[in-house]
Scaffold this motif. Structure first.
Motif, PDB file in Angstrom:
ATOM      1  N   ALA A  83      17.140  28.862   0.085  1.00  0.00           N
ATOM      2  CA  ALA A  83      18.422  28.189   0.344  1.00  0.00           C
ATOM      3  C   ALA A  83      18.519  26.891  -0.450  1.00  0.00           C
ATOM      4  O   ALA A  83      19.579  26.551  -0.986  1.00  0.00           O
ATOM      5  CB  ALA A  83      18.586  27.919   1.838  1.00  0.00           C
ATOM      6  N   THR A  86      19.402  27.743  -3.856  1.00  0.00           N
ATOM      7  CA  THR A  86      20.832  28.031  -4.024  1.00  0.00           C
ATOM      8  C   THR A  86      21.651  26.758  -4.116  1.00  0.00           C
ATOM      9  O   THR A  86      22.507  26.610  -4.996  1.00  0.00           O
ATOM     10  CB  THR A  86      21.334  28.893  -2.851  1.00  0.00           C
ATOM     11  N   ASP A  95      19.998  33.306  -3.752  1.00  0.00           N
ATOM     12  CA  ASP A  95      20.773  33.939  -2.682  1.00  0.00           C
ATOM     13  C   ASP A  95      20.487  35.436  -2.594  1.00  0.00           C
ATOM     14  O   ASP A  95      20.619  36.035  -1.528  1.00  0.00           O
ATOM     15  CB  ASP A  95      22.265  33.664  -2.858  1.00  0.00           C
ATOM     16  N   ILE A  98      17.554  35.638  -0.298  1.00  0.00           N
ATOM     17  CA  ILE A  98      17.918  35.483   1.111  1.00  0.00           C
ATOM     18  C   ILE A  98      18.558  36.751   1.653  1.00  0.00           C
ATOM     19  O   ILE A  98      18.193  37.234   2.738  1.00  0.00           O
ATOM     20  CB  ILE A  98      18.880  34.291   1.285  1.00  0.00           C
ATOM     21  N   LYS A  99      19.495  37.302   0.905  1.00  0.00           N
ATOM     22  CA  LYS A  99      20.204  38.487   1.394  1.00  0.00           C
ATOM     23  C   LYS A  99      19.266  39.674   1.558  1.00  0.00           C
ATOM     24  O   LYS A  99      19.422  40.477   2.482  1.00  0.00           O
ATOM     25  CB  LYS A  99      21.349  38.841   0.436  1.00  0.00           C
ATOM     26  N   ALA A 151      26.610  37.053   5.559  1.00  0.00           N
ATOM     27  CA  ALA A 151      26.500  37.552   4.193  1.00  0.00           C
ATOM     28  C   ALA A 151      27.408  38.749   3.966  1.00  0.00           C
ATOM     29  O   ALA A 151      27.973  38.919   2.874  1.00  0.00           O
ATOM     30  CB  ALA A 151      25.048  37.926   3.884  1.00  0.00           C
ATOM     31  N   THR A 158      29.047  34.243  -4.769  1.00  0.00           N
ATOM     32  CA  THR A 158      28.764  32.815  -4.869  1.00  0.00           C
ATOM     33  C   THR A 158      29.128  32.091  -3.585  1.00  0.00           C
ATOM     34  O   THR A 158      28.342  31.280  -3.063  1.00  0.00           O
ATOM     35  CB  THR A 158      29.525  32.202  -6.052  1.00  0.00           C
ATOM     36  N   GLY A 161      26.723  33.134  -0.879  1.00  0.00           N
ATOM     37  CA  GLY A 161      25.407  32.536  -1.054  1.00  0.00           C
ATOM     38  C   GLY A 161      25.344  31.113  -0.544  1.00  0.00           C
ATOM     39  O   GLY A 161      24.378  30.722   0.120  1.00  0.00           O
ATOM     40  N   LYS A 162      26.373  30.310  -0.835  1.00  0.00           N
ATOM     41  CA  LYS A 162      26.382  28.919  -0.379  1.00  0.00           C
ATOM     42  C   LYS A 162      26.507  28.835   1.150  1.00  0.00           C
ATOM     43  O   LYS A 162      25.807  28.041   1.796  1.00  0.00           O
ATOM     44  CB  LYS A 162      27.532  28.166  -1.039  1.00  0.00           C
ATOM     45  N   VAL A 164      25.683  31.112   3.394  1.00  0.00           N
ATOM     46  CA  VAL A 164      24.461  31.612   4.013  1.00  0.00           C
ATOM     47  C   VAL A 164      23.336  30.592   3.874  1.00  0.00           C
ATOM     48  O   VAL A 164      22.553  30.377   4.807  1.00  0.00           O
ATOM     49  CB  VAL A 164      24.067  32.963   3.380  1.00  0.00           C
ATOM     50  N   ALA A 165      23.234  29.941   2.720  1.00  0.00           N
ATOM     51  CA  ALA A 165      22.184  28.946   2.506  1.00  0.00           C
ATOM     52  C   ALA A 165      22.295  27.807   3.507  1.00  0.00           C
ATOM     53  O   ALA A 165      21.285  27.326   4.052  1.00  0.00           O
ATOM     54  CB  ALA A 165      22.257  28.414   1.075  1.00  0.00           C
TER      55      ALA A 165
END
Length: 257
Positions: A83, A86, A95, A98-99, A151, A158, A161-162, A164-165
């Motif tokens: 994270a 990211t 990301d 993470i996913k 997610a 993009t 990703g932000k 979720v981070a």
């Protein structure tokens, strides 16, 4: 030079093609190691390790339960580092990491909860109690589920990703709570018996099969993580190609006018 540039070792893998090439080289070796370690670990856990003098054969649940608990915490910690990758270093694969890792972490957390219930029933006389360790581990599972849902809810990679981070970093506060809950509160769980200042308190006949199973499940996670990341990269490439293909007719029509 950007002071927030990613470390050179990570930057070398920022290119998805280079990462995929590395994964292709690692996967056969990791897969072979996983099979060997799993077979060895399960044999040691169920045929070499002796039954406990108090818990009897039910102690063998520990060889699945404890490594799953360790991994669920380690995976979330890895996701928290990703994270930062990211949000701070803008690493292209952070990301993706993470996913890919969130569903695997959720599975290990669920295995930990289920096996804990199976182990706790004969020992405690109940399937579940809302003590600090069990409650914080259940919260960890819910965090994994929330990350997966978020997610999936945001289609654009993009933005997803932000978001979720940020959620991962917020949820990281629960990791030390899970780890130190047995020290901070009075719980049914015993204190640390492997990773502790005074050294492990487990007998070697129990300790080594436990560590072997932890290593086997760690290799299993590494294999599944690499496969999941490869699938996610392929999905994103397919999405990009579909967007480009959809934009070409409109461009041609504009030129025709």
């Amino acid at each position: 030079m950007n002071d927030l540039a990613a470390p050179s070792g990570l930057a070398a893998l920022a290119n998805p093609s280079k990462f995929l090439a590395l994964a292709a080289r690692l996967l056969p070796w990791l897969s072979a190691a996983t099979v060997i370690l799993l077979v060895s670990g399960l044999y040691a856990a169920f045929f070499i390790a002796p039954p406990d003098y108090q818990q009897g054969e039910t102690v063998r649940v520990m060889f699945i339960h404890v490594p799953s608990a360790w991994l669920s915490l380690a995976i979330y910690t890895m996701m928290a580092i990703a994270a930062l990758g990211t949000l701070v270093w803008r690493h292209p694969l952070a990301d993706v990491t993470i996913k890919a890792a969130a569903p695997l972490g959720a599975v290990f957390a669920l295995i930990c909860l289920v096996t804990g219930s199976l182990w706790g029933r004969p020992m405690w006389g109940t399937w579940w109690v809302w003590d600090a360790r069990l409650t914080s581990m259940f919260v960890l599972f819910l965090m994994y589920a929330g990350i997966i849902a978020l997610a999936q809810a945001i289609e654009e990679p993009t933005r997803a990703g932000k978001a979720v981070a940020i959620l991962v970093l917020v949820g990281f506060v629960n990791i030390p709570i899970v780890k130190f809950s047995v020290d901070w509160w009075n719980t049914l769980h015993q204190g640390a018996s492997v990773f502790r200042a005074g050294g492990p308190t487990l007998d070697p006949s129990i300790l080594w099969p436990l560590l072997l199973m932890a290593l086997a499940l760690s290799c299993l996670f590494a294999v599944m993580q690499l496969l999941a990341m490869k699938a996610e990269i392929a999905r994103r490439r397919a999405r990009t190609l579909a967007i480009l293909a959809a934009s070409r007719p409109a461009s041609r029509a504009t030129i025709g006018r």
